[in-house]
Design a protein around this motif. Structure first.
Motif, mmCIF file in Angstrom:
data_model
loop_
_atom_site.group_PDB
_atom_site.id
_atom_site.type_symbol
_atom_site.label_atom_id
_atom_site.label_comp_id
_atom_site.label_asym_id
_atom_site.label_seq_id
_atom_site.Cartn_x
_atom_site.Cartn_y
_atom_site.Cartn_z
ATOM 1 N N PHE A 54 -6.710 -7.765 16.191
ATOM 2 C CA PHE A 54 -8.108 -7.858 16.805
ATOM 3 C C PHE A 54 -7.367 -7.492 19.117
ATOM 4 O O PHE A 54 -8.477 -7.929 19.323
ATOM 5 C CB PHE A 54 -9.037 -9.102 16.820
ATOM 6 N N GLY A 58 -5.247 -3.064 19.782
ATOM 7 C CA GLY A 58 -5.234 -3.491 18.258
ATOM 8 C C GLY A 58 -3.364 -4.270 18.325
ATOM 9 O O GLY A 58 -3.066 -3.666 16.945
ATOM 10 N N ASN A 119 -4.302 6.735 19.571
ATOM 11 C CA ASN A 119 -4.747 5.672 20.503
ATOM 12 C C ASN A 119 -4.462 5.526 21.638
ATOM 13 O O ASN A 119 -5.113 5.172 22.635
ATOM 14 C CB ASN A 119 -4.140 4.311 19.960
ATOM 15 N N ARG A 122 -6.339 7.896 23.632
ATOM 16 C CA ARG A 122 -8.284 7.403 23.539
ATOM 17 C C ARG A 122 -8.363 6.267 24.713
ATOM 18 O O ARG A 122 -8.984 6.061 25.328
ATOM 19 C CB ARG A 122 -8.616 5.919 22.595
ATOM 20 N N TYR A 276 -5.424 -7.250 3.637
ATOM 21 C CA TYR A 276 -6.985 -6.317 2.912
ATOM 22 C C TYR A 276 -7.542 -6.956 2.184
ATOM 23 O O TYR A 276 -9.039 -6.789 2.284
ATOM 24 C CB TYR A 276 -6.379 -4.841 2.691
ATOM 25 N N LEU A 279 -7.599 -11.773 3.040
ATOM 26 C CA LEU A 279 -8.434 -11.770 4.363
ATOM 27 C C LEU A 279 -8.889 -11.072 5.475
ATOM 28 O O LEU A 279 -10.018 -11.042 5.939
ATOM 29 C CB LEU A 279 -6.990 -11.759 5.368
ATOM 30 N N LYS A 280 -9.237 -9.823 4.605
ATOM 31 C CA LYS A 280 -9.955 -8.724 4.849
ATOM 32 C C LYS A 280 -9.623 -8.420 6.403
ATOM 33 O O LYS A 280 -10.514 -8.166 7.152
ATOM 34 C CB LYS A 280 -11.659 -9.268 4.525
ATOM 35 N N VAL A 281 -8.394 -8.779 6.502
ATOM 36 C CA VAL A 281 -7.712 -7.863 7.751
ATOM 37 C C VAL A 281 -7.069 -6.744 7.132
ATOM 38 O O VAL A 281 -6.275 -6.408 7.252
ATOM 39 C CB VAL A 281 -6.508 -8.834 8.471
ATOM 40 N N ALA A 282 -7.387 -5.399 9.005
ATOM 41 C CA ALA A 282 -6.809 -4.655 8.678
ATOM 42 C C ALA A 282 -5.198 -4.479 9.250
ATOM 43 O O ALA A 282 -5.718 -4.475 10.634
ATOM 44 C CB ALA A 282 -7.695 -3.316 8.541
ATOM 45 N N GLY A 318 -2.665 -3.834 14.354
ATOM 46 C CA GLY A 318 -3.316 -3.400 12.737
ATOM 47 C C GLY A 318 -3.564 -1.730 13.076
ATOM 48 O O GLY A 318 -4.322 -1.280 12.612
ATOM 49 N N ASN A 319 -2.445 -1.249 13.506
ATOM 50 C CA ASN A 319 -2.703 0.519 13.961
ATOM 51 C C ASN A 319 -1.738 0.843 12.833
ATOM 52 O O ASN A 319 -0.726 1.316 13.056
ATOM 53 C CB ASN A 319 -1.920 1.032 14.843
ATOM 54 N N LEU A 322 -4.871 5.214 7.603
ATOM 55 C CA LEU A 322 -5.027 5.455 6.380
ATOM 56 C C LEU A 322 -4.383 6.030 5.017
ATOM 57 O O LEU A 322 -4.073 4.767 4.266
ATOM 58 C CB LEU A 322 -6.841 4.913 6.513
ATOM 59 N N GLY A 323 -4.353 7.097 5.653
ATOM 60 C CA GLY A 323 -3.740 7.819 4.125
ATOM 61 C C GLY A 323 -1.815 7.318 3.898
ATOM 62 O O GLY A 323 -1.896 7.125 2.899
ATOM 63 N N TRP A 326 -2.143 3.915 2.495
ATOM 64 C CA TRP A 326 -2.678 4.417 1.014
ATOM 65 C C TRP A 326 -1.767 5.046 0.197
ATOM 66 O O TRP A 326 -1.030 4.276 -1.449
ATOM 67 C CB TRP A 326 -3.852 5.483 0.599
ATOM 68 N N PHE A 329 0.804 1.787 -0.783
ATOM 69 C CA PHE A 329 -0.002 1.059 -1.860
ATOM 70 C C PHE A 329 0.049 1.990 -3.454
ATOM 71 O O PHE A 329 0.264 0.795 -4.530
ATOM 72 C CB PHE A 329 -1.553 0.861 -1.939
ATOM 73 N N PHE B 54 -14.675 -12.213 6.798
ATOM 74 C CA PHE B 54 -13.904 -13.110 6.568
ATOM 75 C C PHE B 54 -14.456 -15.174 6.401
ATOM 76 O O PHE B 54 -13.694 -15.761 5.897
ATOM 77 C CB PHE B 54 -13.468 -13.900 8.338
ATOM 78 N N TYR B 276 -12.612 -0.210 9.888
ATOM 79 C CA TYR B 276 -10.972 0.051 9.488
ATOM 80 C C TYR B 276 -10.046 -0.294 10.829
ATOM 81 O O TYR B 276 -9.003 -0.629 11.293
ATOM 82 C CB TYR B 276 -10.658 0.484 8.286
ATOM 83 N N GLU B 277 -10.245 1.146 11.073
ATOM 84 C CA GLU B 277 -9.709 2.133 12.725
ATOM 85 C C GLU B 277 -9.396 1.084 14.268
ATOM 86 O O GLU B 277 -8.684 1.186 14.435
ATOM 87 C CB GLU B 277 -9.889 3.265 11.837
ATOM 88 N N LEU B 279 -11.946 -1.783 15.362
ATOM 89 C CA LEU B 279 -11.946 -3.551 14.518
ATOM 90 C C LEU B 279 -10.953 -3.562 13.979
ATOM 91 O O LEU B 279 -10.925 -5.059 14.012
ATOM 92 C CB LEU B 279 -13.089 -3.540 13.827
ATOM 93 N N LYS B 280 -10.205 -3.118 13.436
ATOM 94 C CA LYS B 280 -9.042 -3.509 12.210
ATOM 95 C C LYS B 280 -9.517 -5.094 11.289
ATOM 96 O O LYS B 280 -9.605 -5.558 10.246
ATOM 97 C CB LYS B 280 -8.030 -3.671 12.785
ATOM 98 N N VAL B 281 -10.888 -4.556 10.861
ATOM 99 C CA VAL B 281 -11.314 -5.245 9.694
ATOM 100 C C VAL B 281 -11.805 -4.642 7.859
ATOM 101 O O VAL B 281 -12.030 -3.825 8.395
ATOM 102 C CB VAL B 281 -13.048 -5.691 10.484
ATOM 103 N N ALA B 282 -11.664 -5.414 7.332
ATOM 104 C CA ALA B 282 -11.341 -4.284 6.581
ATOM 105 C C ALA B 282 -12.652 -4.845 5.726
ATOM 106 O O ALA B 282 -13.130 -5.724 5.281
ATOM 107 C CB ALA B 282 -10.333 -4.889 5.410
ATOM 108 N N TRP B 326 -10.846 4.821 -0.275
ATOM 109 C CA TRP B 326 -9.572 5.390 -0.754
ATOM 110 C C TRP B 326 -10.342 6.941 -0.722
ATOM 111 O O TRP B 326 -10.585 7.737 -0.050
ATOM 112 C CB TRP B 326 -8.535 5.227 -1.510
#
Lengths: 332, 332
Positions: A54, A58, A119, A122, A276, A279-282, A318-319, A322-323, A326, A329, B54, B276-277, B279-282, B326
């Motif tokens: 956070f 990131g 990033n 940006r 994910y 914790l719900k953290v990316a 957390g950078n 997403l592709g 996945w 996973f 969280f 996700y991208e 904030l890094k929050v799921a 996804w």
């Protein structure tokens, strides 16, 4: 007195880290510490996750980058900064440079993950492409240095960077006084060097453990050999952990890091999934490796760590595309 | 005096919300508030994300569930609790019941997302399957009620639940005093009722806005009609936002919610991707809808909201199957 000895022997110490904290605290996020009773029950310990994903940019890298940028005198600063980091350091340096209003020239290999390049853009960094080899990256960076007169800011082998990263530990130990162990991802050693110097100075009994991918285990090999070992190649999903120790980080890792826990990619991906889903953290793979380490047999079955009850885990970044995530996973 | 009038007219008020806070604060997480300068720049406002994903159980629902469970007297409590919620409320009630050491009977429709069922089981809830229709769910729950003598805890149309959810706003306004607007996902109305009662009582000038999916826009239709409207069917990726207002939540939504902003699924998924991208929050789709709302033309181009400068956005939950997630990203 001890501190004076240290500052001669090592690149940083608690006073340079406290100076860094004072210098950067108005620019950085004080990141929260999260916990999950479910993850505690799996681990059999209390886990305290310091969420540097956070952080601005990131990743924890913004701390060191900010400290480096705001340490420059006005004359130096005006010419800008250069780096040939592949990712989070580059974004962080771009952002810190933008805050100071100076240019950041970022040499990026063509195979860098898309989200990390985005990033940098940006945050206003000027992207200069190189080939994927370290030689090409360094050559390109040197060329930029000569053309611009900018200052090179190495991603980890730099006392300003090490001091900045150490502020993570100052914050974490303020946020939770029970922590007896800190687990930190290791790559070039900037983060763990700062964390170890800060934590051991605040409480010499704290254990500082590194987590490293099996496919890039140069730090574990270096600790075993008593000298810096580099590898002909690395192979890990944790793209942020492929660097080797530098001459400033190695002595600190050698003397202050209690052990290095090695995990394989499958364990890293499983830990990332827990971040994910629970914790719900990316997090990115490199960011999840500390959780992978505490859940590994190498940690759990080692009697040396049976009294590690309150473990700070640094979720370093957390950078991640997403592709790519996945795909990881799906394959594991 | 005003408060006394309110407590006769509405199911909760600031004092029942403060009582809830005192009752539950040792059990819940005080969730952090995150921000991102990049998202601020996209939105043209300062966005303050209250991360209830969280919260224990992965959603704000634990607040209300905890308040309901710990409001019961010992005799009632011993017989346990029942609900026919499809997801986050069920997990939350299971966890709160476990903390009190009483049974939680959870009626779950067979089409519920896998991760939500796993959450219920993880927290010790006793799963009782029903068909997907609301009739089957209610019938099954009634059967359990008769057999066990347990107490029904409705997911939103319950004064204890509304009061518990209102503690989100107490915390948020303590954490950031500049907030002038709060955007809240709306479904059955439990969360937004608690938030609106708390926030307007603390500062009557605060705007409380609801965010609702176009494919389940019963609350927007209800506000327009001046009475509760239900829909023959709903169609949205935000599976947590398919419920309709109840007789306890409707008067609060009618009188204290300033507007309802409707967004389509594509906007929800784009907001989820930003969570996700950047904030890094799921978050789950329902959780991201507040961000979708502030980025929508319906909000941005409405002159009524041009002075909303410091916007609290409640990221309400993070329970999502990564596979489903996804698929959503790939299709949009």
């Amino acid at each position: 007195m001890e501190m004076e000895t240290r500052s001669e022997k090592y690149a940083a110490d608690i006073s340079t880290i406290r100076e860094a904290q004072a210098r950067i605290e108005s620019f950085i996020h004080r990141t929260p510490v999260l916990s999950s009773e479910f993850l505690n029950s799996i681990a059999g310990r209390t886990l305290l996750f310091k969420c540097e994903c956070f952080q601005k940019g990131g990743a924890f890298k913004f701390r060191g980058a900010c400290n480096a940028i705001f340490s420059l005198d006005d004359h130096q600063a005006a010419k800008g900064v250069v780096t040939h980091s592949s990712g989070n350091h580059a974004a962080a340096l771009s952002l810190a440079a933008k805050l100071r209003g100076i240019p950041a020239y970022i040499v990026i290999p063509k195979n860098a993950p898309k989200c990390k390049v985005e990033n940098v853009m940006r945050y206003g960094g000027q992207v200069i492409w190189s080939e994927a080899t370290m030689e090409s990256r360094e050559d390109t960076a040197n060329q930029v240095l000569q053309e611009t007169g900018a200052v090179l800011v190495h991603p980890y082998n730099d006392r300003r960077i090490i001091s900045g990263q150490g502020t993570v530990a100052l914050e974490l130990l303020e946020q939770n006084q029970k922590i007896d162990t800190i687990i930190v991802p290791i790559s070039g050693g900037g983060l763990i060097s700062g964390v170890a110097l800060a934590a051991k100075s605040m409480n010499p009994a704290i254990r500082v453990l590194a987590a490293e991918p099996r496919g890039a285990n140069d730090a574990a090999q270096s600790k075993a050999a008593g000298r810096i070992i580099t590898l002909p190649e690395t192979n890990t999903v944790a793209d942020g952990l492929r660097a080797f120790l530098g001459d400033l980080t190695w002595p600190i890792v050698r003397d202050f890091v209690d052990d290095i826990i090695t995990v394989d990619d499958k364990q890293i991906i499983e830990a990332m999934r827990l971040c994910y889903e629970i914790l719900k953290v990316a997090v990115e793979p490199s960011g999840a490796i500390g959780l992978a380490a505490v859940l590994s047999d190498g940690f759990r079955k080692n009697p040396a760590w049976k009294d590690c009850n309150n473990i700070g885990i640094i979720l370093s970044g957390g950078n991640v595309d997403l592709g790519v995530l996945w795909d990881s996973f799906s394959k594991n």
